[in-house]
Design a protein around this motif. Structure first.
Motif, PDB file in Angstrom:
ATOM      1  N   ARG A   1       0.816  -1.219   0.000  1.00 43.52           N
ATOM      2  CA  ARG A   1       0.000   0.000   0.000  1.00 43.52           C
ATOM      3  C   ARG A   1       0.845   1.262   0.000  1.00 43.52           C
ATOM      4  NH1 ARG A   1      -5.474  -0.086   3.410  1.00 43.52           N
ATOM      5  NH2 ARG A   1      -5.537   1.870   2.268  1.00 43.52           N
ATOM      6  N   SER A   2       2.111   1.129   0.366  1.00 47.34           N
ATOM      7  CA  SER A   2       2.985   2.296   0.324  1.00 47.34           C
ATOM      8  C   SER A   2       3.166   2.802  -1.098  1.00 47.34           C
ATOM      9  CB  SER A   2       4.352   1.967   0.934  1.00 47.34           C
ATOM     10  OG  SER A   2       5.027   0.975   0.169  1.00 47.34           O
ATOM     11  N   SER A   3       2.955   1.930  -2.091  1.00 47.32           N
ATOM     12  CA  SER A   3       3.068   2.367  -3.487  1.00 47.32           C
ATOM     13  C   SER A   3       1.968   3.359  -3.836  1.00 47.32           C
ATOM     14  CB  SER A   3       3.024   1.165  -4.439  1.00 47.32           C
ATOM     15  OG  SER A   3       1.797   0.469  -4.346  1.00 47.32           O
ATOM     16  N   VAL A   4       0.789   3.172  -3.246  1.00 49.61           N
ATOM     17  CA  VAL A   4      -0.287   4.136  -3.441  1.00 49.61           C
ATOM     18  C   VAL A   4       0.084   5.464  -2.804  1.00 49.61           C
ATOM     19  CG1 VAL A   4      -2.698   4.693  -2.891  1.00 49.61           C
ATOM     20  CG2 VAL A   4      -2.080   2.370  -3.596  1.00 49.61           C
ATOM     21  N   ASP A   5       0.585   5.406  -1.576  1.00 55.04           N
ATOM     22  CA  ASP A   5       0.970   6.632  -0.880  1.00 55.04           C
ATOM     23  C   ASP A   5       2.010   7.412  -1.673  1.00 55.04           C
ATOM     24  OD1 ASP A   5      -0.718   5.858   1.187  1.00 55.04           O
ATOM     25  OD2 ASP A   5       0.879   4.877   2.321  1.00 55.04           O
ATOM     26  N   GLU A   6       2.943   6.705  -2.295  1.00 52.79           N
ATOM     27  CA  GLU A   6       3.974   7.390  -3.069  1.00 52.79           C
ATOM     28  C   GLU A   6       3.382   8.044  -4.312  1.00 52.79           C
ATOM     29  OE1 GLU A   6       8.419   6.689  -4.997  1.00 52.79           O
ATOM     30  OE2 GLU A   6       7.372   5.013  -4.025  1.00 52.79           O
ATOM     31  N   MET A   7       2.454   7.359  -4.972  1.00 51.42           N
ATOM     32  CA  MET A   7       1.825   7.952  -6.154  1.00 51.42           C
ATOM     33  C   MET A   7       1.112   9.254  -5.819  1.00 51.42           C
ATOM     34  SD  MET A   7       0.208   4.858  -8.447  1.00 51.42           S
ATOM     35  CE  MET A   7      -0.510   6.022  -9.626  1.00 51.42           C
ATOM     36  N   LEU A   8       0.504   9.298  -4.642  1.00 49.96           N
ATOM     37  CA  LEU A   8      -0.267  10.477  -4.255  1.00 49.96           C
ATOM     38  C   LEU A   8       0.601  11.724  -4.122  1.00 49.96           C
ATOM     39  CD1 LEU A   8      -2.687   9.001  -1.553  1.00 49.96           C
ATOM     40  CD2 LEU A   8      -2.977   9.114  -4.032  1.00 49.96           C
ATOM     41  N   LYS A   9       1.906  11.528  -4.015  1.00 50.66           N
ATOM     42  CA  LYS A   9       2.825  12.652  -3.809  1.00 50.66           C
ATOM     43  C   LYS A   9       3.755  12.867  -5.006  1.00 50.66           C
ATOM     44  CE  LYS A   9       1.236  12.821   0.446  1.00 50.66           C
ATOM     45  NZ  LYS A   9       0.255  13.860   0.851  1.00 50.66           N
ATOM     46  N   LEU A  10       3.420  12.323  -6.156  1.00 48.67           N
ATOM     47  CA  LEU A  10       4.303  12.417  -7.318  1.00 48.67           C
ATOM     48  C   LEU A  10       4.142  13.745  -8.066  1.00 48.67           C
ATOM     49  CD1 LEU A  10       4.353   8.841  -8.934  1.00 48.67           C
ATOM     50  CD2 LEU A  10       6.198  10.030  -7.727  1.00 48.67           C
ATOM     51  N   ASN A  11       4.151  14.826  -7.336  1.00 49.91           N
ATOM     52  CA  ASN A  11       4.094  16.148  -7.967  1.00 49.91           C
ATOM     53  C   ASN A  11       5.326  16.337  -8.854  1.00 49.91           C
ATOM     54  OD1 ASN A  11       2.852  16.274  -5.108  1.00 49.91           O
ATOM     55  ND2 ASN A  11       1.878  17.956  -6.192  1.00 49.91           N
ATOM     56  N   GLY A  12       5.102  16.914 -10.020  1.00 50.68           N
ATOM     57  CA  GLY A  12       6.189  17.082 -10.961  1.00 50.68           C
ATOM     58  C   GLY A  12       6.268  15.958 -11.961  1.00 50.68           C
ATOM     59  N   TRP A  13       5.669  14.819 -11.642  1.00 42.66           N
ATOM     60  CA  TRP A  13       5.566  13.713 -12.583  1.00 42.66           C
ATOM     61  C   TRP A  13       4.105  13.523 -13.006  1.00 42.66           C
ATOM     62  CZ3 TRP A  13       9.224  13.155  -8.573  1.00 42.66           C
ATOM     63  CH2 TRP A  13      10.546  12.943  -8.991  1.00 42.66           C
ATOM     64  N   LEU A  14       3.257  13.190 -12.047  1.00 45.07           N
ATOM     65  CA  LEU A  14       1.843  12.996 -12.365  1.00 45.07           C
ATOM     66  C   LEU A  14       1.136  14.344 -12.486  1.00 45.07           C
ATOM     67  CD1 LEU A  14       0.609  10.023 -10.134  1.00 45.07           C
ATOM     68  CD2 LEU A  14       1.044  10.019 -12.586  1.00 45.07           C
ATOM     69  N   ASP A  15       0.315  14.486 -13.512  1.00 42.75           N
ATOM     70  CA  ASP A  15      -0.484  15.703 -13.682  1.00 42.75           C
ATOM     71  C   ASP A  15      -1.853  15.586 -13.027  1.00 42.75           C
ATOM     72  OD1 ASP A  15       1.181  17.474 -15.530  1.00 42.75           O
ATOM     73  OD2 ASP A  15       1.235  15.549 -16.554  1.00 42.75           O
ATOM     74  N   VAL A  16      -2.355  14.363 -12.887  1.00 40.94           N
ATOM     75  CA  VAL A  16      -3.645  14.146 -12.238  1.00 40.94           C
ATOM     76  C   VAL A  16      -3.708  12.687 -11.811  1.00 40.94           C
ATOM     77  CG1 VAL A  16      -4.917  13.504 -14.344  1.00 40.94           C
ATOM     78  CG2 VAL A  16      -6.159  14.539 -12.441  1.00 40.94           C
ATOM     79  N   ILE A  17      -4.467  12.415 -10.746  1.00 47.09           N
ATOM     80  CA  ILE A  17      -4.748  11.045 -10.313  1.00 47.09           C
ATOM     81  C   ILE A  17      -6.247  10.830 -10.369  1.00 47.09           C
ATOM     82  CG2 ILE A  17      -4.850   9.506  -8.306  1.00 47.09           C
ATOM     83  CD1 ILE A  17      -2.160  10.392  -7.479  1.00 47.09           C
ATOM     84  N   ILE A  18      -6.644   9.663 -10.883  1.00 44.94           N
ATOM     85  CA  ILE A  18      -8.053   9.284 -10.930  1.00 44.94           C
ATOM     86  C   ILE A  18      -8.206   7.979 -10.166  1.00 44.94           C
ATOM     87  CG2 ILE A  18     -10.033   8.734 -12.384  1.00 44.94           C
ATOM     88  CD1 ILE A  18      -8.615  10.260 -14.662  1.00 44.94           C
ATOM     89  N   PRO A  19      -8.869   7.978  -9.002  1.00 46.90           N
ATOM     90  CA  PRO A  19      -9.108   6.730  -8.277  1.00 46.90           C
ATOM     91  C   PRO A  19     -10.397   6.063  -8.747  1.00 46.90           C
ATOM     92  CG  PRO A  19      -9.818   8.587  -6.941  1.00 46.90           C
ATOM     93  CD  PRO A  19      -9.318   9.158  -8.249  1.00 46.90           C
ATOM     94  N   ARG A  20     -10.368   4.744  -8.876  1.00 39.57           N
ATOM     95  CA  ARG A  20     -11.563   3.982  -9.224  1.00 39.57           C
ATOM     96  C   ARG A  20     -11.688   2.829  -8.242  1.00 39.57           C
ATOM     97  NH1 ARG A  20     -12.794   2.801 -15.485  1.00 39.57           N
ATOM     98  NH2 ARG A  20     -14.372   1.617 -14.360  1.00 39.57           N
ATOM     99  N   GLY A  21     -12.775   2.813  -7.490  1.00 44.36           N
ATOM    100  CA  GLY A  21     -12.962   1.737  -6.529  1.00 44.36           C
ATOM    101  C   GLY A  21     -13.973   2.114  -5.470  1.00 44.36           C
ATOM    102  N   GLY A  22     -13.854   1.494  -4.321  1.00 41.21           N
ATOM    103  CA  GLY A  22     -14.781   1.734  -3.231  1.00 41.21           C
ATOM    104  C   GLY A  22     -14.519   3.042  -2.517  1.00 41.21           C
ATOM    105  N   ARG A  23     -15.410   3.345  -1.589  1.00 37.32           N
ATOM    106  CA  ARG A  23     -15.352   4.636  -0.907  1.00 37.32           C
ATOM    107  C   ARG A  23     -14.050   4.822  -0.141  1.00 37.32           C
ATOM    108  NH1 ARG A  23     -20.238   6.967   2.762  1.00 37.32           N
ATOM    109  NH2 ARG A  23     -20.981   7.584   0.705  1.00 37.32           N
ATOM    110  N   SER A  24     -13.538   3.772   0.515  1.00 34.46           N
ATOM    111  CA  SER A  24     -12.329   3.930   1.320  1.00 34.46           C
ATOM    112  C   SER A  24     -11.136   4.280   0.439  1.00 34.46           C
ATOM    113  CB  SER A  24     -12.051   2.667   2.132  1.00 34.46           C
ATOM    114  OG  SER A  24     -11.846   1.548   1.275  1.00 34.46           O
ATOM    115  N   LEU A  25     -11.022   3.641  -0.714  1.00 36.79           N
ATOM    116  CA  LEU A  25      -9.931   3.965  -1.638  1.00 36.79           C
ATOM    117  C   LEU A  25     -10.036   5.408  -2.110  1.00 36.79           C
ATOM    118  CD1 LEU A  25      -7.620   3.385  -3.682  1.00 36.79           C
ATOM    119  CD2 LEU A  25      -9.386   2.599  -5.258  1.00 36.79           C
ATOM    120  N   ILE A  26     -11.228   5.783  -2.548  1.00 36.58           N
ATOM    121  CA  ILE A  26     -11.420   7.124  -3.101  1.00 36.58           C
ATOM    122  C   ILE A  26     -11.156   8.189  -2.048  1.00 36.58           C
ATOM    123  CG2 ILE A  26     -13.138   8.701  -4.073  1.00 36.58           C
ATOM    124  CD1 ILE A  26     -14.387   6.148  -5.394  1.00 36.58           C
TER     125      ILE A  26
END
Length: 415
Positions: A183-208
């Motif tokens: 799950r740390s891979s998700v946490d890292e993606m959430l902070k990829l400023n400068g690389w990712l321009d946007v994140i789109i979550p698809r799933g249940g309420r807890s994930l979103i």
């Protein structure tokens, strides 16, 4: 540099190439991807079997295993989704506005790719193909992070897509899959400023909610689906039966399935017992308010948290109300602004419901199961946005674009 940042950098480097591709080049790549999926379907199903066996051993529910499962028919559907994207207009380069200023400047507002899109999703491996296809057609690179339960399936699918792209103008590095189940891979993606321009979550309420609350990268919030169908006092019984049965049991594991059926008291007194029996026969567990239990004893009493639960399963809440206003109030309290329906023969009630219910998709006399990019004619979808900025509802190709102003001058300077 971490592995995820390395993958993000590889994908980011493909942006100039992707942005310059012609529609024909992108379509050629999509067709190659579709053909490869069908050709390698046995390999994909074999990898999927590994996921299903692990899922069953770990106690995944039957509905989650259904979301995870792939077969020849579902792989054909994934390939068909890519072929449908080929047929859709390419939004990149569209001139949205054009005007000339008094000083002679010609200004054009055009659609351009967003850049590098991150997708975080759960058990459905078809999302891997949908997301890759839509992102490539709209000129975007994509960093995918699927659920750990589908890791073998997703890895094989991306391997197949990479092999297909090798003979096309689209760089294979434009599609990256985060293979870490941690799950740390998700946490890292959430902070990829400068690389990712946007994140789109698809799933249940807890994930979103985790993504929305913790990301520093911009997020397009897609929908947990606590969807309601309201049977008005003038609802046609045949329509009500067909719509509610379809909305609940046609595929209960998806976000546009009905979770709560709201019934006007006068309609419930005549028809609820029969409706409840039909749901029970179809294998649906019913939970309801005290009035619903009194009218149909096969219904179990609902707890407060049931009204706020997205089951994705053969479970349905039933709420009895005395008016349209009470139905709308219930939806306002527990809905997730995804898809809501009224079944009625009264135009004034339909109009009020459409106007007053705040959701991405609002239906009159039709199943909420239609909230889907394919059914709306968009081809595959990247998700169903329940927010109000940039995109709302099923997100097709235009939702994966940004805009840029092109200004043409002839030596003008600002005084």
């Amino acid at each position: 540099m971490s592995e995820i940042k390395r993958q993000a950098e590889l994908a980011k480097r493909t942006e100039p190439v992707l942005g310059s591709l012609t529609t024909e080049q992108k379509n050629e790549a999509l067709l190659a991807m579709a053909d490869a999926l069908v050709k390698r379907s046995e390999d994909i199903i074999s990898a999927n079997k590994e996921d299903l066996e692990r899922g069953a051993a770990s106690g995944l529910s039957s509905s989650l295993l259904d979301r995870l499962a792939l077969n020849e028919q579902r792989i054909q559907a994934m390939a068909e989704g890519l072929r449908q994207i080929v047929e859709l207009p390419d939004p990149i380069g569209d001139v949205m506005e054009e005007f000339e200023r008094p000083n002679g400047l010609l200004i054009r507002k055009k659609r351009v790719p967003i850049g590098l899109v991150g997708i975080i999703y759960e058990a459905r491996p078809n999302v891997t193909v949908d997301a890759a296809g839509l992102c490539l057609k709209s000129g975007n690179a994509v960093l995918l992070r699927g659920g750990s339960s589908a890791l073998s399936s997703n890895s094989k699918i991306v391997e197949v897509l990479h092999e297909a792209l090798a003979a096309t103008s689209v760089p294979a590095d434009a599609i990256q899959l985060v293979a870490s189940p941690d799950r740390s891979s998700v946490d890292e993606m959430l902070k990829l400023n400068g690389w990712l321009d946007v994140i789109i979550p698809r799933g249940g309420r807890s994930l979103i909610q985790n993504v929305v609350q913790n990301a520093s990268v911009p997020v397009i919030e897609t929908g947990a689906g606590i969807c309601h169908t309201y049977l008005d006092e003038t609802a046609d019984p045949e329509k009500a039966l067909r719509i509610t049965m379809n909305a609940k049991i046609q595929r209960p594991s998806v976000c546009n399935a009905m979770e709560t059926m709201i019934v006007h008291r006068s309609y419930a007194e005549k028809h609820l017992a029969d409706l409840a029996d039909k749901f029970i026969t179809a294998g649906v567990e019913l939970r309801g308010c005290a009035a619903a239990v009194e009218l149909a004893p096969v219904i179990h009493p609902a707890a407060e948290q049931d009204w706020a639960t997205e089951y994705n399963d053969y479970i349905l809440n039933i709420k009895i109300v005395g008016s349209l206003e009470e139905a709308i109030d219930h939806i306002r309290q527990y809905g997730t602004m995804h898809s809501e329906c009224i079944v009625t023969e009264t135009k004034e009630h339909a109009d009020r419901f459409l106007q007053e219910v705040d959701a991405a998709a609002v239906y009159v006399n039709a199943s909420t199961r239609f909230t889907d990019g394919f059914e709306f004619g968009f081809g595959a979808e990247i998700g169903i946005s329940t927010q109000k900025l940039h995109a709302r509802g099923p997100m097709g190709l235009p939702a994966l674009t940004s805009t840029k102003y092109y200004i043409y001058g002839n030596g003008q300077i600002r005084e």
